[in-house]
Design a protein around this motif. Structure first.
Motif, PDB file in Angstrom:
ATOM      1  N   THR A  30      12.105 -11.894  10.951  1.00 26.44           N
ATOM      2  CA  THR A  30      11.462 -11.160  10.565  1.00 26.44           C
ATOM      3  C   THR A  30      10.314 -12.293   9.497  1.00 26.44           C
ATOM      4  OG1 THR A  30      13.399 -12.756   9.069  1.00 26.44           O
ATOM      5  CG2 THR A  30      13.009  -9.874   9.036  1.00 26.44           C
ATOM      6  N   SER A  31       9.949 -12.879  10.621  1.00 24.21           N
ATOM      7  CA  SER A  31       9.062 -14.327  10.031  1.00 24.21           C
ATOM      8  C   SER A  31       7.656 -14.251   9.602  1.00 24.21           C
ATOM      9  CB  SER A  31       9.169 -15.140  11.683  1.00 24.21           C
ATOM     10  OG  SER A  31       8.423 -14.931  12.220  1.00 24.21           O
ATOM     11  N   ASP A  32       7.254 -13.404  10.011  1.00 23.03           N
ATOM     12  CA  ASP A  32       6.146 -12.303   9.846  1.00 23.03           C
ATOM     13  C   ASP A  32       5.927 -11.439   8.407  1.00 23.03           C
ATOM     14  OD1 ASP A  32       7.542 -10.370  10.540  1.00 23.03           O
ATOM     15  OD2 ASP A  32       5.133  -9.438  12.250  1.00 23.03           O
ATOM     16  N   ALA A  33       7.281 -11.387   8.079  1.00 24.88           N
ATOM     17  CA  ALA A  33       7.262 -10.264   6.790  1.00 24.88           C
ATOM     18  C   ALA A  33       6.550 -11.368   5.317  1.00 24.88           C
ATOM     19  CB  ALA A  33       9.259 -10.153   6.523  1.00 24.88           C
ATOM     20  N   ALA A  34       6.284 -10.497   4.803  1.00 24.46           N
ATOM     21  CA  ALA A  34       5.491 -10.328   3.516  1.00 24.46           C
ATOM     22  C   ALA A  34       6.513 -11.772   2.790  1.00 24.46           C
ATOM     23  CB  ALA A  34       4.370 -10.313   2.637  1.00 24.46           C
ATOM     24  N   GLU A  35       6.463 -12.925   2.189  1.00 21.01           N
ATOM     25  CA  GLU A  35       7.695 -13.064   0.616  1.00 21.01           C
ATOM     26  C   GLU A  35       7.097 -12.626   0.392  1.00 21.01           C
ATOM     27  OE1 GLU A  35       9.858 -16.086   1.529  1.00 21.01           O
ATOM     28  OE2 GLU A  35       8.901 -15.882   3.874  1.00 21.01           O
ATOM     29  N   GLY A  36       8.496 -12.456  -1.291  1.00 21.64           N
ATOM     30  CA  GLY A  36       8.674 -11.737  -2.436  1.00 21.64           C
ATOM     31  C   GLY A  36       9.863 -11.224  -2.202  1.00 21.64           C
ATOM     32  N   ASP A  37       9.625 -10.940  -3.801  1.00 17.24           N
ATOM     33  CA  ASP A  37      11.165 -10.453  -4.428  1.00 17.24           C
ATOM     34  C   ASP A  37      10.603  -8.765  -4.191  1.00 17.24           C
ATOM     35  OD1 ASP A  37      12.779  -9.216  -5.904  1.00 17.24           O
ATOM     36  OD2 ASP A  37      12.779  -9.891  -7.864  1.00 17.24           O
ATOM     37  N   TRP A  38      12.010  -7.659  -3.330  1.00 12.83           N
ATOM     38  CA  TRP A  38      11.302  -7.009  -3.240  1.00 12.83           C
ATOM     39  C   TRP A  38      12.564  -6.094  -3.612  1.00 12.83           C
ATOM     40  CZ3 TRP A  38       6.642  -5.322  -0.100  1.00 12.83           C
ATOM     41  CH2 TRP A  38       6.495  -6.235   0.262  1.00 12.83           C
ATOM     42  N   ARG A  39      12.913  -6.346  -4.753  1.00 12.34           N
ATOM     43  CA  ARG A  39      14.056  -5.360  -5.316  1.00 12.34           C
ATOM     44  C   ARG A  39      12.900  -4.222  -6.319  1.00 12.34           C
ATOM     45  NH1 ARG A  39      17.894 -10.408  -7.409  1.00 12.34           N
ATOM     46  NH2 ARG A  39      15.706 -11.078  -6.943  1.00 12.34           N
ATOM     47  N   GLY A  40      13.440  -3.630  -6.435  1.00 10.37           N
ATOM     48  CA  GLY A  40      12.852  -2.491  -7.810  1.00 10.37           C
ATOM     49  C   GLY A  40      11.518  -2.165  -7.308  1.00 10.37           C
ATOM     50  N   PRO A  41      11.406  -1.121  -6.489  1.00 13.28           N
ATOM     51  CA  PRO A  41      10.021  -1.020  -6.249  1.00 13.28           C
ATOM     52  C   PRO A  41      10.243   0.148  -6.368  1.00 13.28           C
ATOM     53  CG  PRO A  41      11.965  -0.231  -3.911  1.00 13.28           C
ATOM     54  CD  PRO A  41      12.232  -1.934  -5.086  1.00 13.28           C
ATOM     55  N   GLN A  42       8.549   0.937  -6.965  1.00 16.98           N
ATOM     56  CA  GLN A  42       8.090   1.700  -7.217  1.00 16.98           C
ATOM     57  C   GLN A  42       7.312   2.712  -6.704  1.00 16.98           C
ATOM     58  OE1 GLN A  42       5.872   0.543 -10.983  1.00 16.98           O
ATOM     59  NE2 GLN A  42       7.657  -0.405 -11.893  1.00 16.98           N
ATOM     60  N   ARG A  43       8.153   4.152  -6.615  1.00 22.78           N
ATOM     61  CA  ARG A  43       8.027   4.936  -5.558  1.00 22.78           C
ATOM     62  C   ARG A  43       6.756   5.273  -6.543  1.00 22.78           C
ATOM     63  NH1 ARG A  43      11.279   9.543  -2.446  1.00 22.78           N
ATOM     64  NH2 ARG A  43       9.588   9.859  -1.315  1.00 22.78           N
ATOM     65  N   GLY A  44       5.457   5.562  -5.086  1.00 24.52           N
ATOM     66  CA  GLY A  44       4.233   6.191  -5.860  1.00 24.52           C
ATOM     67  C   GLY A  44       3.473   5.674  -6.525  1.00 24.52           C
ATOM     68  N   LEU A  45       3.569   4.497  -6.691  1.00 20.47           N
ATOM     69  CA  LEU A  45       2.685   3.559  -7.404  1.00 20.47           C
ATOM     70  C   LEU A  45       1.279   3.400  -7.739  1.00 20.47           C
ATOM     71  CD1 LEU A  45       3.012   0.821 -10.188  1.00 20.47           C
ATOM     72  CD2 LEU A  45       2.948  -0.948  -8.118  1.00 20.47           C
ATOM     73  N   PHE A  46       0.878   4.084  -6.517  1.00 21.85           N
ATOM     74  CA  PHE A  46      -0.295   3.728  -6.060  1.00 21.85           C
ATOM     75  C   PHE A  46      -0.786   4.971  -5.506  1.00 21.85           C
ATOM     76  CE2 PHE A  46       0.693  -0.822  -4.602  1.00 21.85           C
ATOM     77  CZ  PHE A  46      -0.170  -1.220  -5.546  1.00 21.85           C
ATOM     78  N   TYR A  47      -0.105   6.155  -5.834  1.00 20.55           N
ATOM     79  CA  TYR A  47      -0.097   7.431  -6.066  1.00 20.55           C
ATOM     80  C   TYR A  47      -2.267   8.193  -6.686  1.00 20.55           C
ATOM     81  CZ  TYR A  47      -0.025  12.495  -5.089  1.00 20.55           C
ATOM     82  OH  TYR A  47      -0.130  13.825  -5.578  1.00 20.55           O
ATOM     83  N   ARG A  48      -2.328   9.080  -5.978  1.00 20.18           N
ATOM     84  CA  ARG A  48      -3.460   8.771  -6.578  1.00 20.18           C
ATOM     85  C   ARG A  48      -3.893  10.585  -6.208  1.00 20.18           C
ATOM     86  NH1 ARG A  48      -8.354   5.496  -8.833  1.00 20.18           N
ATOM     87  NH2 ARG A  48      -8.410   7.579 -10.313  1.00 20.18           N
ATOM     88  N   PRO A  49      -3.440  11.859  -7.040  1.00 14.99           N
ATOM     89  CA  PRO A  49      -3.617  12.725  -6.605  1.00 14.99           C
ATOM     90  C   PRO A  49      -5.157  13.325  -5.947  1.00 14.99           C
ATOM     91  CG  PRO A  49      -3.167  13.126  -9.152  1.00 14.99           C
ATOM     92  CD  PRO A  49      -3.680  11.505  -8.261  1.00 14.99           C
ATOM     93  N   VAL A  50      -5.173  14.118  -5.395  1.00 10.03           N
ATOM     94  CA  VAL A  50      -6.635  14.564  -4.476  1.00 10.03           C
ATOM     95  C   VAL A  50      -7.728  15.321  -5.638  1.00 10.03           C
ATOM     96  CG1 VAL A  50      -7.306  16.048  -3.173  1.00 10.03           C
ATOM     97  CG2 VAL A  50      -5.726  14.806  -2.535  1.00 10.03           C
ATOM     98  N   LYS A  51      -8.171  15.039  -5.662  1.00 12.34           N
ATOM     99  CA  LYS A  51      -8.659  16.427  -7.561  1.00 12.34           C
ATOM    100  C   LYS A  51     -10.080  16.896  -6.535  1.00 12.34           C
ATOM    101  CE  LYS A  51      -7.400  13.188 -10.507  1.00 12.34           C
ATOM    102  NZ  LYS A  51      -7.465  13.346 -11.853  1.00 12.34           N
ATOM    103  N   GLN A  52     -10.068  17.999  -7.109  1.00 10.28           N
ATOM    104  CA  GLN A  52     -11.490  18.816  -7.360  1.00 10.28           C
ATOM    105  C   GLN A  52     -12.680  19.090  -8.099  1.00 10.28           C
ATOM    106  OE1 GLN A  52      -9.480  22.432  -5.747  1.00 10.28           O
ATOM    107  NE2 GLN A  52     -11.019  23.605  -4.572  1.00 10.28           N
ATOM    108  N   GLN A  53     -13.689  19.095  -7.890  1.00  8.89           N
ATOM    109  CA  GLN A  53     -14.304  19.671  -8.270  1.00  8.89           C
ATOM    110  C   GLN A  53     -14.726  20.975  -8.585  1.00  8.89           C
ATOM    111  OE1 GLN A  53     -18.035  17.216  -7.993  1.00  8.89           O
ATOM    112  NE2 GLN A  53     -18.781  18.399  -9.221  1.00  8.89           N
TER     113      GLN A  53
END
Length: 95
Positions: A30-53
């Protein structure tokens, strides 16, 4: 735009995945894994629904109400979309 369906794994890919799954935790590098606190992830944080004009005819007084009852951070169309989504979700709970 829809993503194309992913293809099935080849026998070689399936064998590689099985070998990786069989590795003990200590053998995983895991030496190439990003450091940081991975507890408490949020599902769908960057989800943006597809929009239709589309073109939608609404009563002028309804549009005027949404335009006057919006904050500077969001537009009236966003509020109309949220109101419609809340209605649809409420109908889904009733069914």
């Amino acid at each position: 735009m829809k993503r194309p369906a992913s293809s099935k794994l080849t026998p070689a890919q399936a064998a590689e995945l099985a070998a990786l799954a069989a590795l003990p935790e200590a053998a995983i590098d895991t030496s190439d894994a990003a450091e940081g606190d991975w507890r408490g992830p949020q599902r769908g944080l960057f989800y943006r629904p597809v929009k239709q004009q589309l073109t939608l005819r609404l009563d002028a007084d309804v549009i005027a109400w949404f335009r006057t009852h919006t904050s500077p951070e969001e537009g009236y169309q966003t509020r109309i979309n949220r109101a419609l989504r809340e209605y649809v979700e409420a109908q889904g709970r009733r069914a």
